[in-house]
Design a protein around this motif. Structure first.
Motif, PDB file in Angstrom:
ATOM      1  N   VAL A 220     -16.453 -28.190   5.956  1.00  0.00           N
ATOM      2  CA  VAL A 220     -17.048 -29.555   5.743  1.00  0.00           C
ATOM      3  C   VAL A 220     -16.656 -30.353   7.211  1.00  0.00           C
ATOM      4  O   VAL A 220     -15.418 -30.593   7.129  1.00  0.00           O
ATOM      5  N   LEU A 221     -17.833 -30.876   7.542  1.00  0.00           N
ATOM      6  CA  LEU A 221     -17.536 -31.713   8.933  1.00  0.00           C
ATOM      7  C   LEU A 221     -17.969 -33.081   8.660  1.00  0.00           C
ATOM      8  O   LEU A 221     -17.365 -33.893   9.258  1.00  0.00           O
ATOM      9  N   ARG A 222     -18.931 -33.366   7.669  1.00  0.00           N
ATOM     10  CA  ARG A 222     -19.214 -34.910   7.495  1.00  0.00           C
ATOM     11  C   ARG A 222     -19.439 -34.901   5.976  1.00  0.00           C
ATOM     12  O   ARG A 222     -20.014 -34.209   5.290  1.00  0.00           O
ATOM     13  N   GLY A 223     -19.225 -36.013   5.320  1.00  0.00           N
ATOM     14  CA  GLY A 223     -19.258 -36.478   4.118  1.00  0.00           C
ATOM     15  C   GLY A 223     -18.403 -35.462   3.179  1.00  0.00           C
ATOM     16  O   GLY A 223     -17.458 -34.979   3.637  1.00  0.00           O
ATOM     17  N   SER A 235     -12.636 -31.466   6.692  1.00  0.00           N
ATOM     18  CA  SER A 235     -11.220 -30.938   7.265  1.00  0.00           C
ATOM     19  C   SER A 235     -11.705 -29.839   8.132  1.00  0.00           C
ATOM     20  O   SER A 235     -12.628 -29.345   8.294  1.00  0.00           O
ATOM     21  N   THR A 236     -10.616 -29.412   8.728  1.00  0.00           N
ATOM     22  CA  THR A 236     -10.684 -28.278   9.548  1.00  0.00           C
ATOM     23  C   THR A 236     -10.526 -26.999   8.600  1.00  0.00           C
ATOM     24  O   THR A 236     -10.614 -25.790   9.396  1.00  0.00           O
ATOM     25  N   THR A 237     -10.148 -27.143   7.562  1.00  0.00           N
ATOM     26  CA  THR A 237     -10.094 -25.759   6.830  1.00  0.00           C
ATOM     27  C   THR A 237     -11.223 -25.159   6.545  1.00  0.00           C
ATOM     28  O   THR A 237     -12.199 -25.910   5.879  1.00  0.00           O
ATOM     29  N   SER A 238     -11.246 -23.876   6.486  1.00  0.00           N
ATOM     30  CA  SER A 238     -12.374 -22.992   6.313  1.00  0.00           C
ATOM     31  C   SER A 238     -12.289 -22.385   5.113  1.00  0.00           C
ATOM     32  O   SER A 238     -11.253 -21.834   4.774  1.00  0.00           O
ATOM     33  N   TYR A 239     -13.254 -22.345   4.005  1.00  0.00           N
ATOM     34  CA  TYR A 239     -13.212 -21.746   2.812  1.00  0.00           C
ATOM     35  C   TYR A 239     -13.923 -20.509   2.641  1.00  0.00           C
ATOM     36  O   TYR A 239     -15.234 -20.617   2.736  1.00  0.00           O
ATOM     37  N   PRO A 240     -13.485 -19.251   2.414  1.00  0.00           N
ATOM     38  CA  PRO A 240     -14.495 -18.217   2.156  1.00  0.00           C
ATOM     39  C   PRO A 240     -14.766 -17.976   1.055  1.00  0.00           C
ATOM     40  O   PRO A 240     -14.658 -18.769  -0.203  1.00  0.00           O
ATOM     41  N   ILE A 241     -16.353 -17.874   1.126  1.00  0.00           N
ATOM     42  CA  ILE A 241     -17.298 -17.828   0.242  1.00  0.00           C
ATOM     43  C   ILE A 241     -17.777 -16.590  -0.327  1.00  0.00           C
ATOM     44  O   ILE A 241     -18.414 -16.064   0.660  1.00  0.00           O
TER      45      ILE A 241
END
Length: 802
Positions: A220-223, A235-241
């Motif tokens: 998520v980069l915005r909102g 945040s800079t965290t990437s979530y595996p989907i």
């Protein structure tokens, strides 16, 4: 599907039904009067015609037998199959249409489906025996309501408007437009945003919904967006989907309470309420469907779903689902679930470090709610403890063990997509505690004690971080099993007493007689279990926990055709093909998650560890029903191809006494440290680090020392396990339970084409089918009792049926 001509005629029939009928004669009624119409006979253009190959059946009704008359003996003659000869479509013809029955015109060219449905409903037609259930006819009660006549039972290929609304609900309102709301970034542009690889930016407005199928990394980069009941902030965290068709598909929605972005995005992206980044997830998780053929193609749209899916993101293995179909289900948060989760957020302000227990019958959404609750708590806490008490369908570990895990990141996907190494666990060796309830409760009690002493209030310093979540308290979630009757209900109640929860989430199922109505109220002092039965706990002490009553949500996996045994098999195969860091040393606070899956080779082609049993292990224990009858001479055959748990014990707590046949040196002749009637290690002084597969056991060989004296016999194990070497060093006790390797783990799936998968299995590359261990092709040798399946004849008839 109705044609345009048929649709216009249906509308014309509905308009004619609303006009006052003209008086006509009642005698000599034709098919139009039989269908309930009072108007004059329709012209020839409105007639219902038959197919040219269809013959009329003059004897549609069979005469009733008179029981008072004696049966006449007649000569035997072949009996015709009425079920095969009957027509697929019931055609109602008038007398004036009989001359044109052989005209060759298709019945679909000029028929009125509404009139046909009403006519067929009023004519009683007896069908021959059929395995399907009889169709309930309610057209007599709704004769005046022409617009609501259900013709789906008469014309199975015609879809009514009601079914179209139900099956074609819109899941994704997002309309992809490259260059307008979808932007593909290069590696340089992605690195400026802190992304490791190429990415695709997706701009969402407040009314957009995005349903995904496949696998990807989400940032998520915005909102902020909501996903599976969880809100994700920038945040800079990437979530595996992970979104296979065997599990509820996630739907991404824009959160109205959006926060400002911490990323330096271009000006043209500020018009969107939320901006997310999608990246390819390279873990080879899709290859698990090659191993377990029951889940083949679950990360791809089915052939019936391809018309409602598209791939606009330019990412391999990621699809956008436009409409709902019967092959997939989406994650929906019921109102009672959303209310309970909101109450937990308010309750958390008063009691930090809550203890939450989730209980309910099987296939009621219990595991899904426990996962959603964990993700919701991770919005307020940095870490959450998850105690898994469901031996059959565990969330983070393979079945057969109770495990205590510490989770620091939300998980989005079914259990087989996120296996981790447990912090503390105890191996039961079965998918149910039926055979060892005392050991099951003792293991859970030891894990709860470990949580209170070592985990609940960690000594961590989080003041230097920008993370505002709570770091000095770790709450716990207990996921119970779905066995909610008899002994299972008693075990769940004892777990609840040991936990002393602050919140109880109880999923109530409606009564078996009527699943469509709400469940009856719980009587005072009673606790509902599976199907409306109650256990009386009025004599126990009243709990001070906050009780949340949740709605029953049927399992989407069962609706998609997957059974719990299929999920257990997939979970075990996912564990054995998982790849963890080889040199990883699990610490107390960070979980060790799977990095990828090696699906290039089957288990029968993976190089195993060759281990000297007498040197590597101190004791081998058999647990479960019937294990006490295994003698020492047969222990090698029992362990061959067995799933075992690796248990590490505290020094001085393992009894190394060997009984049974002994050689002159006092060592067992099998070379395996096994003795009968041995109990598993005590959970208070042991810990299970994981499970493994003994793929082969060698015959014991006698060794000779340098002085010429005979030494102890040696037996070697060939073991397969994905555990890191650092965990195997101290695991010197093996425990075998009742769990067995699924048949998918014994097959060589390489070059396994559709013909071989259907049953004609030939030789495949790598391992010949005759050399696959533990499998026998063809019939068993003659003379072995029970080796061949008996033939059961079900075509015998009674005398009265002849």
């Amino acid at each position: 599907m109705l044609s345009a001509v048929a649709a216009r005629k249906a509308a014309l029939a509905a308009s004619q039904a609303s006009t006052p009928p003209e008086p006509t004669a009642t005698a000599g009624s034709s098919s139009g009067s039989a269908s309930g119409s009072n108007s004059t006979p329709q012209p020839k253009a409105k007639s219902k015609r038959k197919l040219s190959t269809q013959q009329a059946r003059p004897d549609a009704k069979k005469p009733k037998k008179n029981k008072s008359q004696p049966k006449a003996k007649t000569a035997s003659k072949p009996v015709s199959d009425d079920f095969k000869s009957q027509a697929d479509v019931i055609v109602v013809d008038s007398e004036e249409d009989e001359d044109d029955s052989d005209s060759g015109m298709s019945i679909l060219e000029d028929f009125d489906p509404l009139e046909l449905a009403k006519s067929a409903a009023q004519i009683p037609v007896k069908r021959a025996w059929s395995p399907s259930q009889p169709v309930v006819d309610s057209s007599d009660e709704e004769d005046d309501q022409v617009g609501v006549v259900d013709i789906s039972s008469i014309l199975p290929n015609v879809r009514t408007a009601t079914r179209e609304v139900e099956d074609d609900r819109v899941l994704s309102t997002f309309k992809p437009e490259p260059g307008s709301n979808i932007f593909t970034l290069t590696k340089e542009e992605s690195s400026k945003l802190g992304l490791a690889d190429t990415a695709t930016l997706v701009g969402l407005i407040s009314t957009d919904t995005l349903c995904l199928l496949g696998a990807c990394n989400l940032t998520v980069l915005r909102g902020s967006v909501t996903l599976c009941g969880t809100t994700l902030q920038p945040s800079t965290t990437s979530y595996p989907i992970y979104a296979p068709r065997s599990a509820p598909l996630p739907v991404i929605r824009v959160n109205p309470k959006s926060e400002t972005s911490t990323f330096d995005l271009p000006e043209h992206l500020h018009q969107f309420h939320a901006v997310i980044s999608l990246q390819e997830l390279k873990t080879n998780v899709q290859g698990l469907s090659r191993i377990c053929r029951s889940f083949e193609g679950v990360f791809e749209p089915s052939r019936w779903q391809r018309s409602s899916t598209e791939s606009p993101f330019g990412i391999s293995g990621l699809y956008l689902v436009r409409r709902l179909s019967k092959e997939c289900h989406v994650f929906n948060l019921p109102p009672s679930w959303a209310e309970a989760l909101d109450r937990v957020a308010v309750h958390r302000d008063n009691v930090l470090g809550g203890a939450y227990i989730v209980k309910g019958p099987k296939n009621s959404g219990k595991s899904t709610f426990a996962r959603t609750l964990m993700n919701r708590l991770l919005q307020s806490y940095r870490r959450v403890a998850f105690l898994e008490c469901d031996l059959g369908q565990s969330e983070f570990t393979p079945g057969g063990m109770v495990a205590l895990n510490i989770i620091s990141k939300p998980v989005f996907g079914p259990p087989f997509t996120h296996p981790i190494l447990p912090k503390y666990a105890h191996y039961i060796g079965s998918t149910t505690p039926r055979s060892s309830p005392s050991h099951y409760l003792e293991a859970i009690s030891a894990l709860l004690q470990t949580y209170r002493l070592d985990i609940q209030t960690p000594d961590l310093d989080g003041t230097e971080d920008d993370d505002e979540r709570i770091f000095d308290v770790i709450p716990i979630i207990v996921n119970t099993m779905g066995w909610s009757k008899g002994l299972g209900a008693d075990l769940t109640q004892q777990i609840e007493s040991m936990l002393e929860p602050t919140d109880i989430f109880d999923i109530h199922a409606p009564a078996r007689e009527d699943w469509s109505v709400a469940p009856p109220p719980v009587p005072i002092g009673g606790q509902r279990n599976g199907y409306g039965a109650y256990h009386d706990y009025s004599t126990m002490e009243a709990t001070t926990a906050l009780v949340h009553t949740l709605d029953f949500v049927p399992s989407s996996s069962a609706a998609a055709g997957y059974t719990p045994s299929d999920h257990r098999a997939l979970s075990i195969m996912s564990y054995f093909h998982a790849r963890y860091p080889v040199d990883a040393v699990p610490n107390q606070w960070d979980e060790v998650a799977v990095q990828s899956w090696d699906v290039s080779r089957p288990l029968c082609a993976v190089p195993p560890y060759q281990v000297d049993c007498g040197v590597a292990f101190d004791k081998i224990v058999l647990a479960g029903a019937g294990s006490e009858d295994v003698v020492e001479e047969e222990i090698g055959n029992v362990l061959n191809g067995a799933i075992v748990g690796f248990v590490s014990c505290e020094p001085g707590t393992v009894d190394m006494e060997i009984s049974g046949p002994e050689s002159g040196s006092g060592i067992s002749t099998t070379g395996i440290p096994y003795s009968r009637n041995s109990s598993p290690p005590s959970p208070a002084s042991s810990n299970c680090v994981g499970i493994g597969l003994i793929r082969g056991v060698s015959s014991p060989t006698t060794t000779t020392s340098s002085s010429g004296e005979s030494g102890p016999p040696k037996t070697y194990f060939h073991i397969l396990t994905p555990l890191p070497h650092s965990l195997l060093e101290n695991a010197r006790v093996l425990v075998k339970g009742e769990m067995e390797l699924p048949v998918w783990g014994m097959l060589d799936f390489r070059n396994f084409d559709d013909k071989e998968a259907s049953g004609d299995i030939g030789d495949v590359a790598g391992v010949d089918r005759d050399n696959v261990p533990f499998l026998q092709w063809g019939k068993a040798p003659e003379g072995a009792y029970g080796a061949e399946k008996r033939r059961v004849r079900r075509n015998l008839m009674r005398r009265g049926q002849m």
